[in-house]
Write a protein that holds these residues in place. Structure first.
Motif, PDB file in Angstrom:
ATOM      1  N   LYS A 218       0.809  -1.220   0.000  1.00 19.38           N
ATOM      2  CA  LYS A 218       0.000   0.000   0.000  1.00 19.38           C
ATOM      3  C   LYS A 218       0.847   1.278   0.000  1.00 19.38           C
ATOM      4  CE  LYS A 218      -4.064  -1.865   2.317  1.00 19.38           C
ATOM      5  NZ  LYS A 218      -4.921  -1.746   3.510  1.00 19.38           N
ATOM      6  N   LEU A 219       2.151   1.136   0.273  1.00 18.40           N
ATOM      7  CA  LEU A 219       3.005   2.316   0.306  1.00 18.40           C
ATOM      8  C   LEU A 219       3.157   2.898  -1.085  1.00 18.40           C
ATOM      9  CD1 LEU A 219       5.870   1.221   2.706  1.00 18.40           C
ATOM     10  CD2 LEU A 219       3.988   2.774   3.192  1.00 18.40           C
ATOM     11  N   LYS A 220       3.183   4.225  -1.145  1.00 18.82           N
ATOM     12  CA  LYS A 220       3.348   4.916  -2.429  1.00 18.82           C
ATOM     13  C   LYS A 220       4.030   6.249  -2.169  1.00 18.82           C
ATOM     14  CE  LYS A 220      -1.356   6.759  -2.194  1.00 18.82           C
ATOM     15  NZ  LYS A 220      -1.683   6.280  -0.881  1.00 18.82           N
ATOM     16  N   GLU A 221       4.419   6.921  -3.239  1.00 22.69           N
ATOM     17  CA  GLU A 221       5.002   8.239  -3.110  1.00 22.69           C
ATOM     18  C   GLU A 221       4.016   9.141  -2.366  1.00 22.69           C
ATOM     19  OE1 GLU A 221       6.541  11.775  -6.024  1.00 22.69           O
ATOM     20  OE2 GLU A 221       6.807   9.702  -6.687  1.00 22.69           O
ATOM     21  N   GLY A 222       4.503   9.813  -1.338  1.00 24.16           N
ATOM     22  CA  GLY A 222       3.652  10.676  -0.525  1.00 24.16           C
ATOM     23  C   GLY A 222       3.189  10.040   0.775  1.00 24.16           C
ATOM     24  N   SER A 223       3.318   8.709   0.907  1.00 27.46           N
ATOM     25  CA  SER A 223       2.975   8.062   2.175  1.00 27.46           C
ATOM     26  C   SER A 223       3.880   8.620   3.276  1.00 27.46           C
ATOM     27  CB  SER A 223       3.175   6.546   2.094  1.00 27.46           C
ATOM     28  OG  SER A 223       2.273   5.948   1.202  1.00 27.46           O
TER      29      SER A 223
ATOM     30  N   THR B 264       8.633  11.105   4.545  1.00 29.66           N
ATOM     31  CA  THR B 264       7.692  11.043   3.437  1.00 29.66           C
ATOM     32  C   THR B 264       8.306  10.194   2.327  1.00 29.66           C
ATOM     33  OG1 THR B 264       6.846  13.237   3.977  1.00 29.66           O
ATOM     34  CG2 THR B 264       6.384  12.410   1.762  1.00 29.66           C
ATOM     35  N   VAL B 265       7.591   9.188   1.896  1.00 28.38           N
ATOM     36  CA  VAL B 265       8.086   8.260   0.886  1.00 28.38           C
ATOM     37  C   VAL B 265       8.209   8.987  -0.460  1.00 28.38           C
ATOM     38  CG1 VAL B 265       7.595   6.124  -0.387  1.00 28.38           C
ATOM     39  CG2 VAL B 265       7.099   6.264   2.067  1.00 28.38           C
ATOM     40  N   THR B 266       9.384   8.851  -1.087  1.00 26.61           N
ATOM     41  CA  THR B 266       9.609   9.423  -2.415  1.00 26.61           C
ATOM     42  C   THR B 266       9.728   8.336  -3.476  1.00 26.61           C
ATOM     43  OG1 THR B 266      11.997   9.527  -2.035  1.00 26.61           O
ATOM     44  CG2 THR B 266      10.705  11.503  -1.502  1.00 26.61           C
TER      45      THR B 266
ATOM     46  N   ILE C 238      12.319   1.502   0.655  1.00 23.15           N
ATOM     47  CA  ILE C 238      11.796   2.804   0.240  1.00 23.15           C
ATOM     48  C   ILE C 238      12.911   3.835   0.163  1.00 23.15           C
ATOM     49  CG2 ILE C 238       9.496   2.431   1.216  1.00 23.15           C
ATOM     50  CD1 ILE C 238      10.408   4.243   3.602  1.00 23.15           C
ATOM     51  N   ASP C 239      12.652   4.856  -0.625  1.00 25.00           N
ATOM     52  CA  ASP C 239      13.401   6.103  -0.569  1.00 25.00           C
ATOM     53  C   ASP C 239      12.477   7.067   0.159  1.00 25.00           C
ATOM     54  OD1 ASP C 239      15.603   5.239  -2.244  1.00 25.00           O
ATOM     55  OD2 ASP C 239      14.199   5.356  -3.917  1.00 25.00           O
ATOM     56  N   TYR C 240      13.039   7.921   1.024  1.00 26.67           N
ATOM     57  CA  TYR C 240      12.193   8.850   1.767  1.00 26.67           C
ATOM     58  C   TYR C 240      12.978  10.105   2.122  1.00 26.67           C
ATOM     59  CZ  TYR C 240      14.492   7.442   6.153  1.00 26.67           C
ATOM     60  OH  TYR C 240      15.411   7.208   7.144  1.00 26.67           O
ATOM     61  N   GLU C 241      12.231  11.147   2.446  1.00 32.28           N
ATOM     62  CA  GLU C 241      12.819  12.381   2.951  1.00 32.28           C
ATOM     63  C   GLU C 241      12.390  12.554   4.404  1.00 32.28           C
ATOM     64  OE1 GLU C 241      11.627  15.668   0.511  1.00 32.28           O
ATOM     65  OE2 GLU C 241      12.998  15.082  -1.112  1.00 32.28           O
TER      66      GLU C 241
END
Length: 78
Positions: free
Chosen positions: A18-23, A40-42, A55-58
């Motif tokens: 369910k994870l996506k960019e913006g999660s 925030t997932v990128t 994941i990549d995240y900021e």
């Protein structure tokens, strides 16, 4: 792509599919042995490193990082 992949941490189960960019997620840093940070997932990767999903995240300062899926301690928002 990641169907059925679930991480188990103290924060409960995380449905990786369910994870996506913006999660917005909580990540245990330093390969799971460091402090937990909010990010925030990128990007969601089938092979973030060494053949493992992740994941990549900021973080909250805008610095980019990556993490293995099992470092995700919880999800604030899918």
């Amino acid at each position: 792509m990641f169907a059925g992949y679930t991480t188990r941490r103290a924060g409960g189960n995380v449905d990786f599919s369910k994870l996506k960019e913006g999660s917005i997620v909580f990540v245990r840093t330093n390969f799971g042995s460091g402090p937990t940070v909010k990010g925030t997932v990128t990007g969601v990767e089938e092979d973030v490193k060494n053949g493992q999903p992740g994941i990549d995240y900021e973080d909250e300062t805008g610095t980019g990082w990556w993490a293995y899926a099992d470092q995700i301690a919880g999800v604030y928002k899918y």
